[in-house]
Scaffold this motif. Structure first.
Motif, PDB file in Angstrom:
ATOM      1  N   ARG A  82     -23.989  15.231  -9.270  1.00 34.54           N
ATOM      2  CA  ARG A  82     -23.523  16.270  -8.339  1.00 34.54           C
ATOM      3  C   ARG A  82     -22.171  15.894  -7.731  1.00 34.54           C
ATOM      4  N   ASP A 128     -24.730  25.864 -13.985  1.00 34.18           N
ATOM      5  CA  ASP A 128     -25.320  26.527 -12.810  1.00 34.18           C
ATOM      6  C   ASP A 128     -24.841  25.869 -11.516  1.00 34.18           C
ATOM      7  N   TYR A 129     -24.746  24.546 -11.508  1.00 34.23           N
ATOM      8  CA  TYR A 129     -24.293  23.873 -10.296  1.00 34.23           C
ATOM      9  C   TYR A 129     -22.825  24.194 -10.013  1.00 34.23           C
ATOM     10  N   THR A 132     -22.614  27.482  -8.388  1.00 40.49           N
ATOM     11  CA  THR A 132     -22.969  27.452  -6.961  1.00 40.49           C
ATOM     12  C   THR A 132     -21.824  26.901  -6.113  1.00 40.49           C
TER      13      THR A 132
END
Length: 173
Positions: A82, A128-129, A132
């Motif tokens: 992340r 997808d991250y 976001t």
């Protein structure tokens, strides 16, 4: 190795051609590139497969976006992944015309079909991250190479960990 890649690509073409006639088939999350070994748009020029066929060392590439790695049999993003993706999102925001292909890769354990599906899930979770974090989804393509383009060919846990990754190819800057 190249013959195996060609076989996987041919299977992918057959699967894509077969699915084109099934317009009523429901498409869900993670279907993009799942189990096909190829993205919906086909193999992208400049992607890892093209570079591999031209004899380039895939491990020597240094791009503006860093690879992320995954635990065994997982497509969940850990804190390190992340963090790297937040940095990638900043770079993408600074380069709004850039498109990126996210490649999902696996280690050699598991069947070809399983690894293609897992690679697709890894690429999808990274995409997808990034979405976001404010990156437009249409700037991010995904593809799964499963175990077909390893960075490391030794049969050790360290080597397998290196191969369980998402690689990011900037298609235009």
């Amino acid at each position: 190795m190249f013959e195996r890649l060609v076989s996987v690509a041919l299977v992918a073409v057959v699967l894509i051609a077969g699915s084109a006639g099934c317009s009523s088939k429901k498409k869900g999350a993670g279907d993009e590139g799942t189990g096909t070994g190829i993205s919906e748009e086909g193999v992208t020029p400049g992607g890892s497969l093209e570079r591999f066929k031209e004899g380039e060392d895939l491990g020597a590439e240094e791009g503006p976006l860093k690879d992320i790695n995954f635990a065994f049999d997982s497509y969940e993003l850990d804190d390190d992944a992340r963090s790297v993706l937040r940095g990638s999102a900043e770079w993408l925001k600074d380069h709004p015309k850039s498109r990126v292909e996210i490649e999902g890769h696996c280690d050699e354990r598991g069947t070809v079909e399983y690894n293609l599906a897992l690679g697709a899930k890894r690429a999808r979770s990274a995409k997808d991250y990034l979405v976001t974090l404010g990156i437009a989804a249409d700037r991010l393509g995904t593809i799964s190479y499963g175990e077909e383009l390893p960075l490391c060919r030794e049969h050790t846990e360290e080597c397998w960990a290196e191969n369980r990754r998402c690689h990011f190819v900037v298609l235009n800057q």
